[in-house]
Motif scaffolding. Structure first.
Motif: not given
Length: 222
Positions: A138-142, A159-160, A175-187
């Motif tokens: 994802g994005y660094p520091g997300a 992240s990491a 398990v669903t992982v959703s990115e916060i504050g960027w583009n809300y990418c989800e896996v």
């Protein structure tokens, strides 16, 4: 012999009053890994409309007239892969924009979810299984929200950095992982927590109680 003479006339060769010039540009990176939704936009004026554009080694394509700003026309192009793109523009007389547009489109790294379930439930009745979740990419520091089945668990995963969720019963977990504050990418990822196998046994009465109140009966369990 035929008649001979000299004829003189003035021929005016005109050129466009203005060259093809840039009037605006923008670009948008690809939002999530594999999304193929990057865009580049560019606007020109001057020269002699209509215009055509050419990306890299692709063919020349007509330049749709979409209002962008005073004295200019614009176009937006979908970019599906990250990279650096050179866009040339020419007018109807073949006169080209002196300095082509150059765009760099980036794409975030793939979000990878690693789940460790080595601490599986070791009790028939006590739900003490664990999921250790590590998110990379994802994005660094997300940061990420982590949802297990239909419940968002407390806390976020940097992240990491591994996050452990405990006191889970045996079963299958999504398990669903959703990115916060960027583009809300989800896996999503799947994991299974196991429990001990059920006990199988046989009980055989070897000796019955002979008298009321006695405790001399025998049962053999195997």
């Amino acid at each position: 012999a035929g008649c001979m003479g000299t004829y003189t006339d003035a021929i005016m060769v005109e050129e466009p009053m203005y060259p093809v010039v840039e009037t605006g540009r923008y670009s948008n990176d690809i939002t999530c890994f594999g999304a193929s939704d990057g865009t580049v936009g560019f606007a020109v004026g001057g020269g002699t409309a209509p215009y055509e554009y050419k990306i890299g080694t692709l063919d020349w394509l007509p330049f749709p007239e979409i209002g962008y700003g005073p004295g200019g026309v614009s176009n937006e192009v979908l970019i599906t892969e990250p990279g650096t793109y050179t866009v040339r523009v020419r007018d109807s007389l073949g006169c080209e924009l002196e300095d082509p547009f150059v765009f760099t489109i980036n794409e975030p790294k793939e979000i990878v979810v690693d789940i460790d379930t080595t601490n599986n439930t070791n009790s028939c009745t006590n739900p003490n299984g664990e999921l250790e979740i590590t998110v990379t990419g994802g994005y660094p520091g997300a940061q990420y929200y982590v949802q297990v089945n239909d419940s968002i668990l407390p806390g976020m995963a940097d992240s990491a950095i591994a996050v452990t969720y405990s006191d889970l019963g045996a079963g299958d977990y999504i398990v669903t992982v959703s990115e916060i504050g960027w583009n809300y990418c989800e896996v999503t990822a799947e994991a299974t927590i196991t429990s001990p196998d059920s006990l199988d046994y046989d009980a055989v009465i070897m000796d019955s109680v002979y008298c009321n109140g006695s405790d001399d009966g025998v049962i053999v369990v195997s």
